[in-house]
Design a protein around this motif. Structure first.
Motif, mmCIF file in Angstrom:
data_model
loop_
_atom_site.group_PDB
_atom_site.id
_atom_site.type_symbol
_atom_site.label_atom_id
_atom_site.label_comp_id
_atom_site.label_asym_id
_atom_site.label_seq_id
_atom_site.Cartn_x
_atom_site.Cartn_y
_atom_site.Cartn_z
ATOM 1 N N LEU A 39 -10.059 -59.722 -82.057
ATOM 2 C CA LEU A 39 -9.900 -58.432 -81.057
ATOM 3 C C LEU A 39 -10.729 -57.228 -81.842
ATOM 4 O O LEU A 39 -11.587 -56.632 -80.944
ATOM 5 C CB LEU A 39 -8.545 -58.123 -81.319
ATOM 6 N N ALA A 139 -1.888 -55.008 -85.404
ATOM 7 C CA ALA A 139 -1.751 -55.445 -84.135
ATOM 8 C C ALA A 139 -1.417 -56.953 -84.258
ATOM 9 O O ALA A 139 -0.881 -57.363 -83.308
ATOM 10 C CB ALA A 139 -3.187 -55.506 -83.411
ATOM 11 N N GLN B 10 -4.156 -54.210 -76.100
ATOM 12 C CA GLN B 10 -5.423 -54.627 -76.676
ATOM 13 C C GLN B 10 -6.654 -54.409 -75.840
ATOM 14 O O GLN B 10 -7.759 -54.080 -76.267
ATOM 15 C CB GLN B 10 -5.414 -56.178 -76.612
#
Lengths: 197, 197
Positions: A39, A139, B10
């Protein structure tokens, strides 16, 4: 003024997340760190130089060797964390630039030919990436415990003997344990941190 | 492996966001930057030192003075952006530590009594905060255009004449304009950026 980012995401990454000082025993898998990396790798660095390197400290031997260079409470905290990662700069990041920044194929041998220029740019950009990585840990629903209280020259000798990588941050990773958080310290007001010219 | 962070978040922060090189005329209000700051201020710095300072370059005069120190295409890009901010380190961040880190009221005069120690720690932590700030701009639904191609010593003389602040990044902020993005450059694979010991 409201932000585009969903309030739950704001809480997960910033408002409710805090640096963890204790962790549960729940293991952190390589795949979780890979998901974090996959990510945050998209966030920007200058010329896409991507100089951050992540060393997952898994073996008991490596963990002990790392902790030998820890200051104060960072030693026991690190020994008790399910996973610890060393963040470092690849001082030879320029070798990968022809692939990472094809738009300017010669910067490997121009801007970044000198080791001092590489170390300065690499350190700055790896530190930006460390910021992205800490938020990426959050996250993943994990807590990060970033620490600068290590003898990084000692860590480098221990783990990066070839002198090609320079460590600058150690991060414990896991699910927060008992009494994981110190009380939130105050932040500067916007008017203290920002000015208009 | 899936992350706790919502996939839309995201995308907003990492996957679909890219460094913007052109912007629309839509203004960026102080309140938007304040909302960004009031989110990202919670992300961690060592001893909560919070050394990042944000200078919003609003006036035409200030914009021109900034652009005098820009390299190459960064000049015209910056002139055309609705808002540009200078990110800098407060080299006297230690003055605020008794308030920011009440748990160790004496570190202002111990760890951080020496200017060189302050500059090293301040630069590292302000750079982490710059990473948080870039993602915060994206959290506001805006695009960031971070640039290192400035003569920062010149910027410091121009804007921070007292020598107490050191600039290190200039960021254009706005809604992406026509042809705002270069094609996404490749990123390193996890196995290239990470190792296990």
């Amino acid at each position: 003024m409201s932000l585009a980012l969903d309030p739950a995401a704001q809480d997960l990454l910033f408002r409710e997340a805090q640096t963890a000082n204790t962790f549960t025993d729940e293991p952190v898998a390589d795949e979780q760190i890979q998901a974090v990396y996959d990510l945050v790798k998209f966030a920007p660095t200058a010329f896409n130089q991507s100089p951050l390197r992540i060393t997952l400290v898994r073996s008991q031997d490596a963990r002990k060797r790392l902790v030998n260079h820890a200051m104060g409470a960072n030693g026991p905290k690190t020994l008790a964390a399910p996973l610890t990662v060393i963040l470092s700069v690849d001082l030879d990041f320029h070798e990968k630039l022809p692939r990472l920044f094809p738009a300017l194929p010669d910067i490997k041998d121009t801007y970044f030919s000198e080791p001092a220029a590489r170390e300065a740019a690499g350190t700055q950009n790896a530190t930006l990436q460390a910021g992205y990585f800490i938020l990426g840990i959050r996250a993943a629903g994990l807590a990060a415990g970033p620490m600068t209280g290590f003898d990084f020259a000692g860590v480098d000798k221990e783990f990066f003997g070839d002198g090609k990588q320079k460590s600058f941050l150690v991060v414990n990773v896991g699910k927060p344990g008992a009494d994981a958080f110190f009380p939130r310290s105050p932040r500067l007001e916007f008017a203290e941190a920002a000015a208009t010219v």
